[in-house]
Design an enzyme around this catalytic site. Structure first.
Site, PDB file in Angstrom:
ATOM      1  N   LYS A  70      21.043 -15.901  52.155  1.00 27.81           N
ATOM      2  CA  LYS A  70      19.917 -16.017  51.224  1.00 27.81           C
ATOM      3  C   LYS A  70      19.575 -17.491  51.028  1.00 27.81           C
ATOM      4  O   LYS A  70      20.467 -18.335  50.946  1.00 27.81           O
ATOM      5  CB  LYS A  70      20.287 -15.358  49.892  1.00 27.81           C
ATOM      6  CG  LYS A  70      19.144 -15.288  48.881  1.00 27.81           C
ATOM      7  CD  LYS A  70      19.579 -14.547  47.622  1.00 27.81           C
ATOM      8  CE  LYS A  70      18.477 -14.479  46.583  1.00 27.81           C
ATOM      9  NZ  LYS A  70      18.904 -13.748  45.366  1.00 27.81           N
ATOM     10  N   SER A 145      16.014 -10.183  43.606  1.00 27.90           N
ATOM     11  CA  SER A 145      15.415 -11.288  44.335  1.00 27.90           C
ATOM     12  C   SER A 145      15.891 -11.417  45.775  1.00 27.90           C
ATOM     13  O   SER A 145      15.332 -12.174  46.563  1.00 27.90           O
ATOM     14  CB  SER A 145      15.694 -12.599  43.604  1.00 27.90           C
ATOM     15  OG  SER A 145      17.087 -12.870  43.556  1.00 27.90           O
ATOM     16  N   SER A 169      19.996  -8.587  41.456  1.00 24.31           N
ATOM     17  CA  SER A 169      19.277  -9.071  42.635  1.00 24.31           C
ATOM     18  C   SER A 169      19.906  -8.731  43.978  1.00 24.31           C
ATOM     19  O   SER A 169      19.299  -8.967  45.016  1.00 24.31           O
ATOM     20  CB  SER A 169      19.077 -10.587  42.545  1.00 24.31           C
ATOM     21  OG  SER A 169      18.136 -10.901  41.559  1.00 24.31           O
TER      22      SER A 169
END
EC number: 6.3.5.7
Length: 480
Positions: A70, A145, A169
């Site tokens: 990420k 997210s 997330s």
């Protein structure tokens, strides 16, 4: 190389036997990402110069295996943006602990995945680099997210990816994309090199199609780190040792607040089916109450936004990142931040700054901290008599792109069933339950356990995976 039908074990076997070389695996992975990402936009940066480690030791399960990261996790020499304009060209000169551990295990870092800006969002629509699409339906969001990591795994671009989870997330996008995702206990995995959103809530975790793959990756990244004072020195067990077990006698709590009328019927049916599966196989099902659930959303957004407003003070357009053209220093600060941050990030900075102001601190931030303590106590009480807590991950399946981005209240309420695990610092995961009969989209089944008891989370998730074999299904959005 498409990973829809691959696992870390299968890749390890192929590399060990010479059926594929590590160099070729990297080349094939990059080629597949380029092709697939034309549809889903899961990656911000693909490292086209990526090379496998030298002298690979295939006793390391991750040796030669491409892993995605990420884009709020620092990678030395590889652009790290947090999906923000203000960091659009930031190339770090140091390595996060989790990436260093992956490299020590000889994994190949293949690229950085898309996300909501600074991890603030539930749809990956606040990214400066564009929306990510859900591989099951390209008109739907992948969640957030960590939507890029989830979509990359679900589409077969990689076999596993790292994400971060501040209020859901990892789990919500895992649910929306029909994959497994685990947020470990706060302090189980080092946050050194994680771009901070809310430091008392943030936790790095793993996303993969198969439960065992996440266990293999967590085995590598978990454990003590001198550079992160919040990391526990507790011994890290072999998480794969909790797999392959039954659930007979396991005490399973189902909070009534998690099965309310707010949960879509299609979601409820799939979750109830998994609860009945556990019951039929000898688990003891107990209905319980988490009475402070109704307060978790406002409590979370006060605490998280307050911490974010402090953490994001460092982005000033001077030392790194985007710098606006300006006539003087004051204007540099003002314009760089106003142009560099997106609307959602600015909204949370303002909320946090207000909550921390002299006139509001006692009424908002201090009260939120007190409610957080009550939320933690709710969980502690339940775990006195139960091994795990289960329920839905989200009240709904993946929603349409652009359908909720302008409705902050609705978007914030997407986290209502996941926030509490971050508040309490407990491990929590999403494992696929099935497809909603009303929307045809994946439904996630949430499993939570007491602090540092990831073992029970893996045990239940693996049992469900072996029972429903959801991993055999292919996302419809990938079909030509």
């Amino acid at each position: 190389m498409n990973y829809l039908n691959e696992t870390i074990d299968s890749l390890n076997d192929k590399l060990k036997s010479g059926a594929v070389s590590a160099d070729q695996l990297v080349k094939d992975t990059i080629a597949n990402i380029k092709k697939t990402d034309e549809k889903i936009n899961a990656f911000i940066t693909v490292d086209e110069d990526a090379k496998p480690a030298e002298d690979l030791d295939f006793n390391n399960k991750l040796a030669g295996v491409p892993i995605a990261i990420k884009d709020n996790i620092i990678t030395n020499g590889l652009k790290t943006t947090a999906a923000s304009h203000i960091l659009y060209n930031f190339e770090p000169v140091y390595e996060s602990t989790v990436v260093a551990k992956l490299k020590a295990a000889q994994a190949t870092i293949i690229g950085k995945t898309n996300m909501d800006e600074f991890a603030m969002g539930s749809s990956t629509e606040t990214s400066y680099f564009g929306d990510t699409k859900n591989p099951w339906n390209l008109n739907k969001v992948p969640g957030g997210s960590s939507g890029g990591s989830a979509a990359a795994v679900a589409s077969g671009e990689v076999v596993a990816a790292l994400g971060s989870d501040t209020g859901g997330s990892i789990r919500q996008p895992a649910s929306f994309n029909g994959i497994f995702g685990i947020k470990p206990t706060y302090g189980r995995v080092s946050r050194w090199g994680l771009i901070a959103f809310a430091s008392s809530l943030d936790q790095i975790g793993v996303m993969s199609k198969r439960v065992k793959d996440s266990a293999e990756v967590l085995n590598v990244i978990a454990g003590a780190d001198d550079r992160d004072a919040t990391v526990s020195e507790k011994e890290v067990p072999d998480y794969t040792s909790f797999l392959g077990k039954d659930v007979k006698g396991l005490r399973v709590a189902v909070p009534k607040e998690y099965m309310s009328d707010a949960v879509e019927e299609g979601v409820r049916k799939e979750v109830e089916a998994q609860i009945e599966l556990l019951r039929a196989n000898g688990a003891i099902i107990n209905e319980v109450s988490l009475p402070h659930t109704k307060y978790v959303v406002p409590t979370y957004y006060i605490i998280a936004s307050s911490e974010a407003s402090a953490n994001l003070e460092r982005y000033d357009g001077i030392r790194y990142g985007y710098r606006a053209e300006a006539k003087n220093l004051d204007e540099v600060f003002l314009k760089s931040r106003s142009e560099g941050f997106g609307d959602e990030v600015k909204r949370r900075i303002m909320l946090g700054s207000f909550a921390l102001s002299a006139g509001a601190y006692d009424k908002f931030f201090l009260q939120a901290a007190k409610v957080r303590t009550l939320i933690c106590q709710d969980f502690d009480k339940i775990f006195e008599d139960n091994d795990v807590i289960v329920g839905p991950v989200s009240t709904e399946t993946a929603f349409d792109l652009n359908s909720e981005i302008s409705d902050q209240i609705k978007m914030y309420n997407n986290d209502i069933l996941t926030i509490s695990a971050n508040m309490a610092g407990i491990p929590a995961a999403s494992v696929p339950a099935g497809l909603s009969e009303t929307t045809g989209m994946p439904v996630g089944f949430q499993i939570m356990a007491k602090r540092f008891d990831e073992g029970h989370v893996f045990q239940v998730a693996d049992f469900i995976e072996r029972s429903n074999k959801f991993y055999e299904q292919t996302p419809a959005g990938l079909e030509d």
